[in-house]
Design a protein around this motif. Sequence first.
Motif: not given
Length: 178
Positions: A41-50
């Motif tokens: 459950n490390s959830q390594p994602w990051r989303f940069i919404v441009v």
Amino acid sequence: MDFLELSKLRQSCRSFSSKPVPKEMVEKCLEAARLAPSACNSQPWRFIVVSSPEVREKVAEAAFSGKYSMNEFAKKAPVIIIVARDKDKLVPAVGGMFMGTNFSLVDIGIAVEHLVLAAAEQGIGTCYLGIFDEKDIKKVLKLPRNLKIELVVPMGYPENETIRVKSRKLLDEIITRI
Ligand SMILES: Cc1cc2nc3c(=O)[nH]c(=O)nc-3n(C[C@H](O)[C@H](O)[C@H](O)COP(=O)(O)O)c2cc1C
């Protein structure tokens, strides 16, 4: 919508209309991505919404120019999502090393598939992009060193709504039944 139908509907969109995508629709895609499973459950994602037109233009120019211009169709998309992977957490990193697998990359793939399917369900086109100028995107967005950009996903209404027949291996070519 039936899941198989949705799987057939999702396709790489390489021609975007400039019609804006309502924020709630983008948020629904991000929520679907947030709910994705991940190793430990490390959830390594990051989303940069441009989505602000000024920044989007700068990011698109930085990402898809010169030797990366094969993907310049993405410059027209009204929303660009930068998918970054945060530095590996110790337990999944050790587990992955033990297994010779990079779990966090698997995690990113799952989360992005949630995102693109949620988009397809709402009639929004997307395309996974693995080729882009990572260095220049990071420079424009001033992203920290611990973030590695793994994928870029342009989002927008497709200019052409025809659903193509998928070119895929047959089940017999990919499955061994024992
Ligand atoms: C990890 C990954 C990277 C990809 N990178 C690109 C890319 O840089 N440019 C592009 O046009 N398509 C890219 N694609 C899209 C694939 O070409 C496409 O998914 C595949 O041909 C199947 O077609 P479909 O998505 O329409 O079903 C990528 C897909 C994945 C999963």
